[in-house]
Scaffold this motif. Structure first.
Motif, short mmCIF file in Angstrom:
data_model
loop_
_atom_site.label_atom_id
_atom_site.label_comp_id
_atom_site.label_asym_id
_atom_site.label_seq_id
_atom_site.Cartn_x
_atom_site.Cartn_y
_atom_site.Cartn_z
N LEU A 163 -86.76 -27.13 -57.56
CA LEU A 163 -87.07 -28.55 -57.46
C LEU A 163 -88.41 -28.71 -56.75
N MET A 164 -89.31 -29.49 -57.33
CA MET A 164 -90.63 -29.74 -56.75
C MET A 164 -90.78 -31.23 -56.49
N PHE B 151 -87.78 -26.96 -62.51
CA PHE B 151 -88.16 -25.85 -63.38
C PHE B 151 -86.91 -25.12 -63.84
N ASP B 152 -86.72 -25.08 -65.15
CA ASP B 152 -85.59 -24.39 -65.78
C ASP B 152 -86.08 -23.01 -66.20
N ASN C 238 -88.10 -21.69 -69.36
CA ASN C 238 -89.48 -21.67 -68.87
C ASN C 238 -90.15 -23.03 -69.06
N SER C 239 -89.43 -24.09 -68.68
CA SER C 239 -89.95 -25.43 -68.91
C SER C 239 -89.69 -26.32 -67.69
N TRP C 240 -90.53 -27.37 -67.57
CA TRP C 240 -90.42 -28.34 -66.48
C TRP C 240 -89.84 -29.64 -67.01
N CYS D 278 -82.16 -29.66 -66.25
CA CYS D 278 -82.45 -28.55 -67.16
C CYS D 278 -82.91 -29.08 -68.51
N SER D 279 -83.46 -28.18 -69.30
CA SER D 279 -83.83 -28.54 -70.66
C SER D 279 -82.58 -28.92 -71.46
#
Length: 524
Positions: free
Chosen positions: A182-183, A194-195, A199-201, A512-513
């Motif tokens: 978590l950002m 970030f999942d 590999n995706s935000w 998540c995605s």
């Protein structure tokens, strides 16, 4: 449960923490089964912790003796978890065979219950044909054999999944990650996750109405506790520290201002221990605090605890053996002192001083020791590092190859990693790792960027570095490939970005995605 009979809450909590700390692949299933028998409130959380540990460490747990003693429905409950952590779905199938083959005559029929929990559509088609369809246990069970055949048909004709075929889409959906990074950026009013599996935000929250006094904070502290992300203290400048506390609820996606601290604090230290948030030291109007306080989330209240022996800013803290250790920092001088807080006695105790005064240092607990790494002594940035053993006190270890202050330090994969930081006015790209067994530091590849005012976290066998002052950038170090790579690059400048790893949320899917079916899957 004699402790519960005596109704001694503090002793109950101590026992809970002791059992939680002893969770391991060999004993976690027995502990989980034990907590299901007793209807005692404090065991509810332990049951959750044990079950989460099983799911998070499934591949190791499935190889242990206790795994073979599971009841069929218990195993089905585990395999059915969306966030079961496995490197390959074939590992789940192999665990089912191992469990059945332990008592083949009694358990062969359980394949019809367990195989639907395996996400066959995530496995290689040839693996399914060779190892699942032709397996004797599967072949002798008509329902299971049909399930496998239908899966292979969908792999050949993906349109079948969208028809009224009755095939379960879940068989083709990725499992959720057990954790996400978590950002949080206050200046940009965003929270992103970030999942690592895709590999995706994902942007999970924007809040344009956040108070101006909050969005311009810097040097604040952050903690993750009880499904919430807390922002504590900080300030606009050293003469304007804040006592305010905000909480983002990760389940409801809402911000809330909580009770303020008793004292405004800037450049303080913060940590979590036994369900409480601790805020220690810091300064206000250039006056250093010895005071420390503790926040109890369930009553939204801060209370003073015993004051430290030293006032400190720019110190570093960690937890070991249910105590908080705070090391170094600055008062009217750079400090070599260190002390620990025992919540059971509400007492700070000075330990032997470090061999070198240090502020802006990195501190981490690992293998029963406290490691104090780098920092600065006045204008001198330090290469030296030392380790504290509660029995034998401080010992100098081999110095790093590069002087570093304001560095990131994490314990990871049996090593201590020292990442980035500053050497004089130069921001560093370099990173190195310490091997406690050989007492040596070795270089790992340099990061792609130089980072200033960054945060660091470990997730899924990777080290993540999140920075902000040169543009929002996240890069990660992969231990298996010994490489750094940029996984996020944004344009927000002058944002004080912080990160943490979250897990165990009931709504993890929101971070998540999207879990759309994947068809066909050509590799394991």
């Amino acid at each position: 449960m004699e402790v519960h009979q005596f109704n001694v809450k503090s002793l109950e909590q101590t026992c809970f923490e002791a059992l939680k700390d002893r969770l391991c692949p060999e004993k976690c299933i027995g502990l989980w089964q034990f907590t299901k028998v007793w209807y005692i409130p404090i065991l509810f959380q332990l049951k959750y912790e044990a079950f989460h540990f099983i799911c998070e460490n499934f591949e190791e747990v499935s190889l242990c003796e206790e795994f073979l003693q599971l009841e069929v429905q218990e195993l089905a409950d585990i395999l059915g978890q969306d966030d079961l952590t496995v490197t390959q779905e074939s590992k789940v199938y192999q665990s089912v065979l191992r469990w059945i083959n332990h008592m083949p005559e009694e358990r062969q029929g359980a394949i019809s219950t367990l195989l639907p929990k395996v996400r066959l559509g995530l496995m290689d088609k040839s693996y399914i044909t060779d190892n699942v369809l032709n397996n004797d246990v599967v072949k002798t069970n008509p329902g299971s054999h049909l399930l496998v055949s239908d899966t292979l048909k969908v792999m050949s004709q993906p349109s079948l999944l969208c028809s009224e075929s009755g095939i379960n889409n879940t068989l083709f959906c990725r499992r959720l990650p057990n954790a996400v990074l978590l950002m949080v950026g206050l200046f940009s009013n965003t929270i992103e996750a970030f999942d690592y599996r895709t590999n995706s935000w994902i942007t999970v929250h924007t809040h344009p109405s956040l108070e101006d006094s909050m969005t311009h904070l810097d040097l604040y502290s952050t903690v993750f506790l009880g499904k919430c992300f807390y922002i504590v203290g900080g300030g606009l400048r050293r003469t304007s520290p804040s006592d305010r506390v905000w909480r983002f609820n990760l389940v409801t996606h809402t911000w809330q201002e909580m009770s303020p601290m008793k004292v405004s604090r800037y450049l303080m230290s913060a940590n979590v221990l036994k369900g409480y948030i601790y805020a220690m030291g810091g300064s206000r109007n250039y006056t250093l605090h010895r005071t420390a306080e503790r926040y109890q989330p369930n009553i939204n209240q801060w209370t003073f605890i015993a004051s430290m022996n030293e006032g400190r800013i720019s110190a570093s803290c960690t937890t070991l053996n249910n105590k908080i250790y705070i090391c170094g920092g600055q008062s009217n001088r750079i400090l070599n002192t260190a002390e620990y807080y025992n919540p059971d006695t509400n007492q700070w105790t000075l330990i032997s001083p470090m061999g070198t005064p240090r502020c802006d240092l990195g501190v981490v607990a690992y293998m029963g020791h406290i490691f104090a790494v780098g920092g600065r002594d006045g204008p001198i940035d330090l290469r030296s590092a030392e380790a504290y053993d509660p029995v034998t006190n401080w010992t100098l270890i081999t110095p790093m190859g590069t002087p570093r202050c304001d560095l990131g330090v994490v314990a990871y994969m049996g090593h201590i990693f020292a990442v980035g930081g500053r050497d004089g006015f130069r921001d560093l790209r370099s990173a190195e790792a310490y091997d406690p067994v050989t007492n040596t530091w070795y270089n790992v590849p340099e990061m792609v960027h130089r980072h200033r005012y960054f945060d660091i976290a470990v997730m899924n066998k990777q080290i993540f570095v999140v920075s902000c002052r040169t543009g929002k950038i996240v890069e990660c170090y992969d231990y298996t490939t010994n490489t750094w790579s940029v996984v996020f690059s944004g344009m927000d400048h002058n944002d004080w970005v912080k990160c943490c790893v979250i897990s165990g949320l009931p709504n993890m899917a929101e971070y998540c995605s999207p879990r759309e079916p994947i068809i066909p899957r050509t590799q394991v």
